[in-house]
Design an enzyme around this catalytic site. Structure first.
Site, PDB file in Angstrom:
ATOM      1  N   ASP A  54      27.476  17.016  -4.336  1.00  0.00           N
ATOM      2  CA  ASP A  54      27.431  15.901  -5.266  1.00  0.00           C
ATOM      3  C   ASP A  54      26.771  16.390  -6.551  1.00  0.00           C
ATOM      4  O   ASP A  54      25.730  17.055  -6.482  1.00  0.00           O
ATOM      5  CB  ASP A  54      26.607  14.764  -4.625  1.00  0.00           C
ATOM      6  N   SER A  92      37.541   9.515 -22.524  1.00  0.00           N
ATOM      7  CA  SER A  92      38.703   8.664 -22.332  1.00  0.00           C
ATOM      8  C   SER A  92      38.982   7.869 -23.597  1.00  0.00           C
ATOM      9  O   SER A  92      38.053   7.525 -24.348  1.00  0.00           O
ATOM     10  CB  SER A  92      38.391   7.692 -21.181  1.00  0.00           C
ATOM     11  N   TYR A 103      32.634   1.032 -17.015  1.00  0.00           N
ATOM     12  CA  TYR A 103      33.200   2.381 -16.966  1.00  0.00           C
ATOM     13  C   TYR A 103      33.228   3.001 -18.367  1.00  0.00           C
ATOM     14  O   TYR A 103      32.772   4.127 -18.587  1.00  0.00           O
ATOM     15  CB  TYR A 103      34.622   2.351 -16.366  1.00  0.00           C
ATOM     16  N   LYS A 148      31.210   6.405 -20.271  1.00  0.00           N
ATOM     17  CA  LYS A 148      31.811   7.496 -21.051  1.00  0.00           C
ATOM     18  C   LYS A 148      31.144   7.589 -22.423  1.00  0.00           C
ATOM     19  O   LYS A 148      30.864   8.674 -22.922  1.00  0.00           O
ATOM     20  CB  LYS A 148      33.322   7.287 -21.203  1.00  0.00           C
ATOM     21  N   ARG A 179      46.495  -8.844 -17.955  1.00  0.00           N
ATOM     22  CA  ARG A 179      45.328  -8.428 -17.172  1.00  0.00           C
ATOM     23  C   ARG A 179      44.103  -8.494 -18.092  1.00  0.00           C
ATOM     24  O   ARG A 179      44.140  -7.937 -19.203  1.00  0.00           O
ATOM     25  CB  ARG A 179      45.555  -6.995 -16.670  1.00  0.00           C
ATOM     26  N   PRO A 180      43.026  -9.142 -17.629  1.00  0.00           N
ATOM     27  CA  PRO A 180      41.840  -9.242 -18.493  1.00  0.00           C
ATOM     28  C   PRO A 180      41.368  -7.849 -18.920  1.00  0.00           C
ATOM     29  O   PRO A 180      41.350  -6.920 -18.122  1.00  0.00           O
ATOM     30  CB  PRO A 180      40.784  -9.904 -17.593  1.00  0.00           C
TER      31      PRO A 180
HETATM   32  P1  NAD Z   1      39.722  11.475  -9.565  1.00  0.00           P
HETATM   33  O1  NAD Z   1      38.986  10.358  -8.940  1.00  0.00           O
HETATM   34  O2  NAD Z   1      41.022  11.882  -8.986  1.00  0.00           O
HETATM   35  O3  NAD Z   1      38.785  12.773  -9.635  1.00  0.00           O
HETATM   36  C1  NAD Z   1      37.387  12.699  -9.780  1.00  0.00           C
HETATM   37  C2  NAD Z   1      36.772  13.524  -8.672  1.00  0.00           C
HETATM   38  O4  NAD Z   1      35.346  13.476  -8.804  1.00  0.00           O
HETATM   39  C3  NAD Z   1      37.114  13.011  -7.282  1.00  0.00           C
HETATM   40  O5  NAD Z   1      37.669  14.080  -6.516  1.00  0.00           O
HETATM   41  C4  NAD Z   1      35.776  12.548  -6.700  1.00  0.00           C
HETATM   42  O6  NAD Z   1      35.702  12.784  -5.303  1.00  0.00           O
HETATM   43  C5  NAD Z   1      34.796  13.372  -7.491  1.00  0.00           C
HETATM   44  N1  NAD Z   1      33.466  12.789  -7.655  1.00  0.00           N
HETATM   45  C6  NAD Z   1      33.149  11.537  -8.036  1.00  0.00           C
HETATM   46  N2  NAD Z   1      31.815  11.391  -8.096  1.00  0.00           N
HETATM   47  C7  NAD Z   1      31.284  12.592  -7.764  1.00  0.00           C
HETATM   48  C8  NAD Z   1      29.956  13.088  -7.665  1.00  0.00           C
HETATM   49  N3  NAD Z   1      28.907  12.301  -7.895  1.00  0.00           N
HETATM   50  N4  NAD Z   1      29.756  14.380  -7.306  1.00  0.00           N
HETATM   51  C9  NAD Z   1      30.829  15.188  -7.032  1.00  0.00           C
HETATM   52  N5  NAD Z   1      32.103  14.772  -7.112  1.00  0.00           N
HETATM   53  C10 NAD Z   1      32.323  13.485  -7.482  1.00  0.00           C
HETATM   54  O7  NAD Z   1      39.890  11.114 -11.114  1.00  0.00           O
HETATM   55  P2  NAD Z   1      40.730  11.846 -12.257  1.00  0.00           P
HETATM   56  O8  NAD Z   1      41.830  10.942 -12.654  1.00  0.00           O
HETATM   57  O9  NAD Z   1      41.036  13.232 -11.880  1.00  0.00           O
HETATM   58  O10 NAD Z   1      39.668  11.818 -13.446  1.00  0.00           O
HETATM   59  C11 NAD Z   1      38.868  12.926 -13.748  1.00  0.00           C
HETATM   60  C12 NAD Z   1      37.978  12.576 -14.928  1.00  0.00           C
HETATM   61  O11 NAD Z   1      38.777  12.202 -16.041  1.00  0.00           O
HETATM   62  C13 NAD Z   1      37.040  11.408 -14.649  1.00  0.00           C
HETATM   63  O12 NAD Z   1      35.792  11.699 -15.278  1.00  0.00           O
HETATM   64  C14 NAD Z   1      37.716  10.249 -15.337  1.00  0.00           C
HETATM   65  O13 NAD Z   1      36.796   9.268 -15.744  1.00  0.00           O
HETATM   66  C15 NAD Z   1      38.361  10.935 -16.534  1.00  0.00           C
HETATM   67  N6  NAD Z   1      39.527  10.218 -17.063  1.00  0.00           N
HETATM   68  C16 NAD Z   1      40.548   9.894 -16.198  1.00  0.00           C
HETATM   69  C17 NAD Z   1      41.642   9.198 -16.704  1.00  0.00           C
HETATM   70  C18 NAD Z   1      42.763   8.777 -15.788  1.00  0.00           C
HETATM   71  O14 NAD Z   1      43.471   7.834 -16.125  1.00  0.00           O
HETATM   72  N7  NAD Z   1      42.988   9.441 -14.654  1.00  0.00           N
HETATM   73  C19 NAD Z   1      41.698   8.858 -18.056  1.00  0.00           C
HETATM   74  C20 NAD Z   1      40.650   9.226 -18.888  1.00  0.00           C
HETATM   75  C21 NAD Z   1      39.567   9.900 -18.371  1.00  0.00           C
HETATM   76  C1  WQD Z   2      48.968   0.851 -18.457  1.00  0.00           C
HETATM   77  C2  WQD Z   2      49.819  -0.332 -18.877  1.00  0.00           C
HETATM   78  C3  WQD Z   2      48.930  -2.439 -18.183  1.00  0.00           C
HETATM   79  C4  WQD Z   2      49.449  -1.709 -13.891  1.00  0.00           C
HETATM   80  C5  WQD Z   2      43.325   2.745 -17.728  1.00  0.00           C
HETATM   81  C6  WQD Z   2      41.863   2.683 -18.059  1.00  0.00           C
HETATM   82  C7  WQD Z   2      41.510   3.762 -19.038  1.00  0.00           C
HETATM   83  C8  WQD Z   2      41.984   5.127 -18.534  1.00  0.00           C
HETATM   84  C9  WQD Z   2      43.405   5.125 -18.098  1.00  0.00           C
HETATM   85  C10 WQD Z   2      40.213   6.261 -17.429  1.00  0.00           C
HETATM   86  C11 WQD Z   2      49.009  -1.518 -19.387  1.00  0.00           C
HETATM   87  C12 WQD Z   2      50.254  -2.178 -17.505  1.00  0.00           C
HETATM   88  C13 WQD Z   2      49.443  -1.588 -15.260  1.00  0.00           C
HETATM   89  C14 WQD Z   2      50.312  -2.675 -13.293  1.00  0.00           C
HETATM   90  C15 WQD Z   2      51.095  -3.278 -15.475  1.00  0.00           C
HETATM   91  N1  WQD Z   2      41.246   5.545 -17.395  1.00  0.00           N
HETATM   92  N2  WQD Z   2      50.251  -2.347 -16.044  1.00  0.00           N
HETATM   93  N3  WQD Z   2      51.098  -3.411 -14.118  1.00  0.00           N
HETATM   94  O1  WQD Z   2      44.868   0.206 -18.678  1.00  0.00           O
HETATM   95  O2  WQD Z   2      45.930   1.816 -20.323  1.00  0.00           O
HETATM   96  O3  WQD Z   2      44.058   2.573 -18.912  1.00  0.00           O
HETATM   97  O4  WQD Z   2      43.625   4.050 -17.181  1.00  0.00           O
HETATM   98  O5  WQD Z   2      39.593   6.598 -18.391  1.00  0.00           O
HETATM   99  O6  WQD Z   2      40.137   3.723 -19.210  1.00  0.00           O
HETATM  100  O7  WQD Z   2      41.583   1.412 -18.624  1.00  0.00           O
HETATM  101  O8  WQD Z   2      46.229   2.190 -17.846  1.00  0.00           O
HETATM  102  O9  WQD Z   2      47.915   2.502 -16.090  1.00  0.00           O
HETATM  103  O10 WQD Z   2      46.194   0.658 -15.827  1.00  0.00           O
HETATM  104  O11 WQD Z   2      47.977   0.415 -17.538  1.00  0.00           O
HETATM  105  O12 WQD Z   2      51.820  -3.973 -16.170  1.00  0.00           O
HETATM  106  O13 WQD Z   2      50.330  -2.846 -12.069  1.00  0.00           O
HETATM  107  O14 WQD Z   2      50.529  -0.816 -17.739  1.00  0.00           O
HETATM  108  O15 WQD Z   2      48.803  -3.795 -18.507  1.00  0.00           O
HETATM  109  O16 WQD Z   2      49.749  -2.118 -20.421  1.00  0.00           O
HETATM  110  P1  WQD Z   2      45.276   1.572 -19.008  1.00  0.00           P
HETATM  111  P2  WQD Z   2      47.067   1.462 -16.719  1.00  0.00           P
END
Ligand code: NAD
Ligand code: WQD
Length: 346
Positions: free
Chosen positions: A67, A133, A157, A161, A300-301
């Protein structure tokens, strides 16, 4: 030591390396000749991804189950290896869950980042790529969004960030030895072309693409489209979907920038193109031959109408731009889902 030799011999630490973006980035780094050490507590991922990574890349990686909030575990990790740089993906990412569990989100995301930075400081490793993000732009006043746009948080969330970004900015101002790349991802989708690794959400997917692929594979009956009255061309929400392999390559480009320029940066990683929910649903159906049953429901809110990146800075500083188009994103997301209907648990 010559730079390319250093690159081959000193591993890169990837926190959250068993997760969606971390595992794809691990493949890209290994294909570029790096050794990597993955650290993950597996709270949102499966150890089975490791077998898949071995099939794709052989033994160029090591896995440590730990962790990032555990400073002693990180110390042991740094003590036994000469880590060149760290890419920090570990954290929790579900917006809705963060509203219900803010303490847990701040603990993992902010506490985890502080713990990691402290361990890096103790080990004398001061090169970091951080997963931020597009959520830090909140409800943007205009699109495309440049990195200079105002920053805000609309949920816990997003706040985690923003707090981490602020902390990293303070750190690089206080101590010029730190080189930090803050990467603001837009909407990562798709999977490695092999279909061996991909996004494996637990429970009902929050994000659009995994929901669509689960409808296509017959696990869910229909997609709920959140709102058809947004001020967008077809009334559905518009986002910047980016192929996860392009995103992974963006991390490699950021690492090279830090090594080369020895200074910090903050950049958007997106395609620069806005795509509506309806367009994504239609493209998926066309490319895969699977129409997606859907119904229109209320907004969605917390959602915003439109969000896409200004990618000028990434092109200029990193020489990076996304290469995979929307059809390819759908094709690869579908291959992963079809080959692994239950994610890694099959
Ligand atoms: P993910 O959940 O698939 O990967 C994150 C990993 O971190 C997981 O494998 C989880 O087990 C691990 N983890 C969580 N807390 C931990 C801890 N305390 N110690 C060790 N491991 C831990 O998510 P992802 O989509 O691969 O996202 C990776 C990063 O990118 C995250 O920081 C996320 O916030 C950021 N991000 C993701 C998205 C997206 O839409 N996927 C968008 C923007 C930013
Ligand atoms: C995309 C579009 C929804 C699901 C989120 C996080 C953001 C980032 C990426 C981490 C939107 C619509 C979605 C569904 C739908 N994560 N939608 N039906 O909301 O842009 O971003 O993930 O950093 O912080 O907020 O991505 O894939 O949830 O939605 O209509 O069942 O699809 O309203 O327009 P979003 P999303």
């Amino acid at each position: 030591m010559h730079e390319s030799t250093t690159r081959m011999t000193q591993p890169i630490l990837i926190t959250g390396g068993a997760g969606y973006i971390g595992s794809h980035t691990a493949v890209t780094l290994m294909e570029a000749g790096h050794r990597v050490v993955l650290v993950d507590n597996l709270c949102n991922s499966s150890a089975r991804v490791l077998d898949r990574l071995r099939r794709l890349c052989g033994d160029a990686f090591e896995f440590v189950q730990a962790d990032v909030r555990d400073g002693a575990a990180l110390d042991a990790l740094f003590e036994h290896r000469t880590i060149a740089s760290v890419i920090h993906f570990a954290g929790l990412k579900a917006v809705g869950e963060s509203v219900a569990q803010p303490l847990r989100y701040f603990d993992h995301n902010v506490g985890g980042t502080i713990s990691l930075l402290q361990a890096m400081e103790r080990a004398g490793v001061r090169r970091l790529v951080f997963s931020s993000s597009a959520t830090v732009y909140g409800d943007p006043a205009s699109v495309p969004i440049p990195e200079t746009a105002p920053l805000t948080a609309t949920n816990p969330y997003g706040r985690t960030k923003l707090v981490c970004e602020d902390l990293l900015r303070e750190l690089t101002h206080a101590d010029a030895r730190w080189q930090v790349a803050i990467l603001r991802y837009f909407n990562p989708v798709g999977a490695h072309e092999s279909g061996l690794i991909g996004e494996a959400p637990s429970g009902v997917p929050n994000n659009l693409m995994p929901y669509i692929t689960q409808v296509a594979v017959g696990q869910r009956d229909a997609l709920n489209i959140f709102g058809n009255d947004w001020p967008t061309p077809d009334g559905t929400g518009v986002r910047d979907y980016i192929h996860v392999m392009d995103l992974a390559r963006g991390h490699l480009a950021a690492l090279r920038y830090l090594e080369r320029e020895q200074k910090s940066l903050t950049v958007n990683l997106g395609t620069g193109t806005g795509v509506s929910v309806q367009q994504l649903v239609d493209t998926f159906a066309r490319v895969t031959g699977h129409p997606i049953a859907h119904r229109h429901v209320a907004r969605r809110p917390g959602d915003v109408a439109a969000c896409w990146a200004d990618t000028t800075l990434a092109r200029k500083l990193l020489g990076w731009q996304a290469e995979h188009d929307l059809a390819r994103m759908c094709e690869d997301a579908w291959r992963w889902q079809a080959m692994n209907p239950g994610g890694y648990e099959d």
